[in-house]
Design a protein around this motif. Structure first.
Motif, PDB file in Angstrom:
ATOM      1  N   ILE A 175       0.763  -0.900   0.118  1.00 33.57           N
ATOM      2  CA  ILE A 175       0.027  -0.110   0.080  1.00 33.57           C
ATOM      3  C   ILE A 175       0.901   1.215   0.118  1.00 33.57           C
ATOM      4  CG2 ILE A 175      -1.825   1.518   1.113  1.00 33.57           C
ATOM      5  CD1 ILE A 175      -2.851  -1.324   0.335  1.00 33.57           C
ATOM      6  N   GLU A 176       0.816   2.216  -0.995  1.00 34.40           N
ATOM      7  CA  GLU A 176       1.532   3.555  -0.863  1.00 34.40           C
ATOM      8  C   GLU A 176       0.735   4.430  -0.973  1.00 34.40           C
ATOM      9  OE1 GLU A 176       4.805   1.734  -4.442  1.00 34.40           O
ATOM     10  OE2 GLU A 176       2.554   2.515  -5.105  1.00 34.40           O
ATOM     11  N   GLU A 177       1.274   5.788  -0.648  1.00 39.22           N
ATOM     12  CA  GLU A 177       0.683   6.912  -0.409  1.00 39.22           C
ATOM     13  C   GLU A 177       1.465   8.123  -1.322  1.00 39.22           C
ATOM     14  OE1 GLU A 177      -0.954   9.960   3.004  1.00 39.22           O
ATOM     15  OE2 GLU A 177      -1.228   7.960   3.388  1.00 39.22           O
ATOM     16  N   VAL A 178       1.148   8.291  -2.393  1.00 37.04           N
ATOM     17  CA  VAL A 178       1.583   9.074  -3.449  1.00 37.04           C
ATOM     18  C   VAL A 178       0.623  10.025  -4.022  1.00 37.04           C
ATOM     19  CG1 VAL A 178       3.047   7.135  -3.870  1.00 37.04           C
ATOM     20  CG2 VAL A 178       1.013   7.269  -5.264  1.00 37.04           C
ATOM     21  N   TRP A 179       1.259  10.834  -5.143  1.00 39.61           N
ATOM     22  CA  TRP A 179       0.418  11.805  -5.772  1.00 39.61           C
ATOM     23  C   TRP A 179       0.290  11.451  -7.166  1.00 39.61           C
ATOM     24  CZ3 TRP A 179      -1.741  16.117  -3.519  1.00 39.61           C
ATOM     25  CH2 TRP A 179      -1.351  16.538  -2.210  1.00 39.61           C
ATOM     26  N   VAL A 180      -0.918  11.802  -7.802  1.00 38.24           N
ATOM     27  CA  VAL A 180      -1.053  11.506  -9.234  1.00 38.24           C
ATOM     28  C   VAL A 180      -1.857  12.762  -9.579  1.00 38.24           C
ATOM     29  CG1 VAL A 180      -1.123   8.968  -9.307  1.00 38.24           C
ATOM     30  CG2 VAL A 180      -3.320  10.351  -8.966  1.00 38.24           C
ATOM     31  N   LYS A 181      -1.997  12.971 -11.131  1.00 32.76           N
ATOM     32  CA  LYS A 181      -2.902  13.914 -11.847  1.00 32.76           C
ATOM     33  C   LYS A 181      -4.274  13.470 -11.366  1.00 32.76           C
ATOM     34  CE  LYS A 181      -0.359  17.309 -13.431  1.00 32.76           C
ATOM     35  NZ  LYS A 181      -0.463  18.381 -13.211  1.00 32.76           N
ATOM     36  N   ALA A 182      -5.125  14.565 -10.947  1.00 38.72           N
ATOM     37  CA  ALA A 182      -6.588  14.083 -10.557  1.00 38.72           C
ATOM     38  C   ALA A 182      -7.536  13.559 -11.648  1.00 38.72           C
ATOM     39  CB  ALA A 182      -7.345  15.299  -9.867  1.00 38.72           C
ATOM     40  N   ASP A 183      -7.023  14.083 -12.833  1.00 40.28           N
ATOM     41  CA  ASP A 183      -7.894  13.630 -14.088  1.00 40.28           C
ATOM     42  C   ASP A 183      -7.684  12.327 -14.564  1.00 40.28           C
ATOM     43  OD1 ASP A 183      -5.342  14.075 -15.282  1.00 40.28           O
ATOM     44  OD2 ASP A 183      -5.843  15.620 -16.585  1.00 40.28           O
ATOM     45  N   ASN A 184      -6.900  11.510 -13.818  1.00 44.53           N
ATOM     46  CA  ASN A 184      -6.869  10.124 -14.178  1.00 44.53           C
ATOM     47  C   ASN A 184      -7.702   9.142 -13.377  1.00 44.53           C
ATOM     48  OD1 ASN A 184      -4.593  10.231 -15.867  1.00 44.53           O
ATOM     49  ND2 ASN A 184      -3.378  10.937 -14.200  1.00 44.53           N
ATOM     50  N   ILE A 185      -8.682   9.960 -12.386  1.00 39.04           N
ATOM     51  CA  ILE A 185      -9.304   9.381 -11.502  1.00 39.04           C
ATOM     52  C   ILE A 185     -10.704   9.349 -11.973  1.00 39.04           C
ATOM     53  CG2 ILE A 185      -9.877   9.020  -9.021  1.00 39.04           C
ATOM     54  CD1 ILE A 185      -7.166  10.089  -8.459  1.00 39.04           C
ATOM     55  N   SER A 186     -11.626   8.307 -11.494  1.00 38.15           N
ATOM     56  CA  SER A 186     -13.000   8.247 -11.686  1.00 38.15           C
ATOM     57  C   SER A 186     -13.706   7.954 -10.443  1.00 38.15           C
ATOM     58  CB  SER A 186     -13.613   7.254 -12.820  1.00 38.15           C
ATOM     59  OG  SER A 186     -15.124   7.156 -12.606  1.00 38.15           O
ATOM     60  N   ASP A 187     -14.577   8.636  -9.995  1.00 36.52           N
ATOM     61  CA  ASP A 187     -15.336   8.483  -8.671  1.00 36.52           C
ATOM     62  C   ASP A 187     -16.643   7.890  -8.956  1.00 36.52           C
ATOM     63  OD1 ASP A 187     -16.955  10.534  -9.547  1.00 36.52           O
ATOM     64  OD2 ASP A 187     -16.338  11.585  -7.866  1.00 36.52           O
ATOM     65  N   LYS A 188     -17.101   7.267 -10.413  1.00 41.68           N
ATOM     66  CA  LYS A 188     -18.327   6.779 -10.445  1.00 41.68           C
ATOM     67  C   LYS A 188     -18.573   5.423 -10.021  1.00 41.68           C
ATOM     68  CE  LYS A 188     -18.844   9.259 -15.022  1.00 41.68           C
ATOM     69  NZ  LYS A 188     -18.800   9.261 -16.481  1.00 41.68           N
ATOM     70  N   SER A 189     -19.563   5.100  -9.265  1.00 43.85           N
ATOM     71  CA  SER A 189     -19.783   3.651  -8.697  1.00 43.85           C
ATOM     72  C   SER A 189     -19.681   2.637  -9.811  1.00 43.85           C
ATOM     73  CB  SER A 189     -21.095   3.857  -7.928  1.00 43.85           C
ATOM     74  OG  SER A 189     -22.287   4.204  -8.986  1.00 43.85           O
ATOM     75  N   VAL A 190     -20.051   2.869 -11.054  1.00 45.61           N
ATOM     76  CA  VAL A 190     -20.307   1.921 -11.586  1.00 45.61           C
ATOM     77  C   VAL A 190     -18.737   1.298 -12.391  1.00 45.61           C
ATOM     78  CG1 VAL A 190     -20.580   3.294 -13.962  1.00 45.61           C
ATOM     79  CG2 VAL A 190     -21.217   0.972 -13.977  1.00 45.61           C
ATOM     80  N   ASP A 191     -17.941   2.568 -12.421  1.00 49.01           N
ATOM     81  CA  ASP A 191     -16.614   2.223 -12.825  1.00 49.01           C
ATOM     82  C   ASP A 191     -15.817   1.487 -11.780  1.00 49.01           C
ATOM     83  OD1 ASP A 191     -16.846   3.284 -15.392  1.00 49.01           O
ATOM     84  OD2 ASP A 191     -16.113   5.440 -14.623  1.00 49.01           O
ATOM     85  N   ILE A 192     -16.188   1.877 -10.356  1.00 42.28           N
ATOM     86  CA  ILE A 192     -15.474   1.217  -9.469  1.00 42.28           C
ATOM     87  C   ILE A 192     -15.794  -0.335  -9.152  1.00 42.28           C
ATOM     88  CG2 ILE A 192     -15.283   1.169  -6.783  1.00 42.28           C
ATOM     89  CD1 ILE A 192     -15.813   4.375  -7.122  1.00 42.28           C
ATOM     90  N   ALA A 193     -17.001  -0.422  -9.503  1.00 40.94           N
ATOM     91  CA  ALA A 193     -17.667  -2.017  -9.191  1.00 40.94           C
ATOM     92  C   ALA A 193     -17.227  -2.633 -10.652  1.00 40.94           C
ATOM     93  CB  ALA A 193     -19.074  -1.884  -9.264  1.00 40.94           C
ATOM     94  N   ALA A 194     -17.233  -2.119 -11.513  1.00 35.94           N
ATOM     95  CA  ALA A 194     -16.508  -2.997 -12.862  1.00 35.94           C
ATOM     96  C   ALA A 194     -15.097  -3.142 -12.482  1.00 35.94           C
ATOM     97  CB  ALA A 194     -16.930  -2.128 -14.020  1.00 35.94           C
ATOM     98  N   ALA A 195     -14.445  -2.368 -12.134  1.00 34.50           N
ATOM     99  CA  ALA A 195     -12.861  -2.554 -11.849  1.00 34.50           C
ATOM    100  C   ALA A 195     -12.801  -3.589 -10.947  1.00 34.50           C
ATOM    101  CB  ALA A 195     -12.419  -1.252 -11.398  1.00 34.50           C
ATOM    102  N   LYS A 196     -13.466  -3.691  -9.869  1.00 32.03           N
ATOM    103  CA  LYS A 196     -13.527  -4.478  -8.711  1.00 32.03           C
ATOM    104  C   LYS A 196     -13.692  -6.040  -9.334  1.00 32.03           C
ATOM    105  CE  LYS A 196     -14.751  -7.325  -5.463  1.00 32.03           C
ATOM    106  NZ  LYS A 196     -15.374  -6.933  -3.875  1.00 32.03           N
ATOM    107  N   PHE A 197     -14.803  -6.220  -9.832  1.00 29.68           N
ATOM    108  CA  PHE A 197     -15.027  -7.352 -10.587  1.00 29.68           C
ATOM    109  C   PHE A 197     -14.194  -7.978 -11.648  1.00 29.68           C
ATOM    110  CE2 PHE A 197     -19.057  -6.401  -8.157  1.00 29.68           C
ATOM    111  CZ  PHE A 197     -19.200  -7.343  -7.384  1.00 29.68           C
ATOM    112  N   ALA A 198     -13.716  -7.015 -12.437  1.00 34.12           N
ATOM    113  CA  ALA A 198     -12.728  -7.198 -13.414  1.00 34.12           C
ATOM    114  C   ALA A 198     -11.465  -7.897 -12.831  1.00 34.12           C
ATOM    115  CB  ALA A 198     -12.506  -6.059 -14.332  1.00 34.12           C
ATOM    116  N   GLY A 199     -11.221  -7.153 -11.789  1.00 30.73           N
ATOM    117  CA  GLY A 199      -9.903  -7.714 -11.248  1.00 30.73           C
ATOM    118  C   GLY A 199      -9.797  -9.030 -10.349  1.00 30.73           C
TER     119      GLY A 199
END
Length: 255
Positions: A175-199
Motif C-alpha cells: 500500500i502506497e501513499e503518493v500523488w497523481v494527476k486528478a484527471d486520471n481518477i473516476s469516482d463513478k460507482s459503476v466504474d469502481i464496481a466494474a474494476a473490482k469484479f474485473a480484477g
C-alpha cells in the motif's frame, strides 16, 4: 437650605449606589463572556480530537476481528473499495506493533481491522488510464512507477489539479501513499464496481475461467455505462487468443 443639602446628599448616595451595582453587573457580564469563550474553546478542542469518520478499505477480503490482534475472533471481511465508519478508536498491538482501527460496517457489524489497509477520511476512486506516480504534487518528483487502469484507490487529499492517493498498484506489492494527476481518477460507482469484479476475474487460475468471468461483466446490464467496457472486451480477446495458442500447441504435441 438644610432641605437643599439633604436633597444633594441623597442624590449623591443614589448615584454612587447605582454606579456600584452597575459595576458589579458589568463585571459579571465580562466573567460570563470569559466563561463562554472558555467553553467554546473546550468544545472546539474536543471536536478537533475526534478522529472518527468514513474510511475506505484498500484490500479485498480484509478481515474484521473481535479484538485488535491477528488472533482475534473473525467476524467478517470487507471488500476492496468498501466504505466503512471509523469510530475513532485505535490500538497498537504490543507484540506485533501493528495498529488496528475499530470500524463499523453498513450492516451494523463492528470490529477491528489493520490501519495499514484503511484510508480514513478518504474517498474511493479508480484509475481510468495509466497514471504516473509522483512523490509530491510537483512534476519534478516523478517516479518510475505508474498506476494502471482499473486500480482502485482512495483519494486522501487534493491540491490544485493533483490528488494524493493511497492504495496498491496492480504491479506493486505494498500500500502506497503518493500523488497523481486528478484527471486520471473516476469516482463513478459503476466504474469502481466494474474494476473490482474485473480484477477478481483476471485473478482466476485458468484463461477459460477468466474469459467466462469477464464475459459476465460485459453481459450484465448494470455495468453497461462503465468507461472500462472496451478495456474488458480487449482483455477477453487477449485471453481467447492465448487460449487458442495453447490449444494449437497441445495439438502439435499430440501429433
Amino acid at each position: 437650605m438644610k432641605k437643599i443639602i439633604i436633597a444633594i446628599i441623597s442624590l449623591s448616595t443614589i448615584l454612587v449606589s447605582c454606579g456600584t451595582e452597575g459595576g458589579k453587573k458589568s463585571d459579571k457580564t465580562v466573567e460570563d463572556q470569559t466563561n463562554e469563550v472558555k467553553n467554546e474553546d473546550a468544545v472546539t478542542e474536543e471536536v478537533s480530537d475526534d478522529k472518527s469518520g468514513d474510511a475506505i478499505c484498500l484490500l479485498d477480503k480484509l478481515s474484521v476481528r473481535a479484538t485488535p490482534d491477528d488472533k482475534g475472533k473473525w467476524i467478517t471481511s470487507m471488500s476492496l473499495g468498501e466504505k466503512v465508519y471509523y469510530t475513532g478508536e485505535s490500538v497498537t498491538d504490543s507484540v506485533s506493533k501493528k495498529e488496528y482501527l475499530k470500524i463499523k460496517l453498513i450492516d451494523g457489524k463492528e470490529g477491528w481491522s489493520r490501519a495499514t489497509f484503511l484510508a480514513v477520511d478518504g474517498k474511493v476512486g479508480v484509475m481510468t488510464q495509466d497514471a504516473n506516480v509522483y512523490k509530491r504534487p510537483d512534476l519534478l518528483t516523478k517516479t518510475d512507477t505508474k498506476y494502471s487502469p482499473m486500480d482502485i484507490i482512495a483519494v486522501v487529499a487534493t491540491q490544485d489539479d493533483w490528488a494524493q492517493v493511497k492504495g496498491k498498484r496492480a504491479e506493486g506489492q505494498y500500500i502506497e501513499e503518493v500523488w497523481v494527476k486528478a484527471d486520471n481518477i473516476s469516482d463513478k460507482s459503476v466504474d469502481i464496481a466494474a474494476a473490482k469484479f474485473a480484477g477478481l476475474a483476471m485473478a482466476k487460475e485458468t484463461m477459460t475461467d477468466r474469459i467466462k468471468a469477464l464475459q459476465e461483466i460485459v453481459d450484465n446490464s448494470d455495468f453497461s455505462e462503465t468507461s472500462f467496457m472496451d478495456l474488458i472486451k480487449d482483455k477477453i480477446r487477449d485471453y481467447e487468443s492465448k487460449n487458442k495458442a495453447v490449444d494449437v500447441q497441445d495439438v502439435k504435441v499430440e501429433e
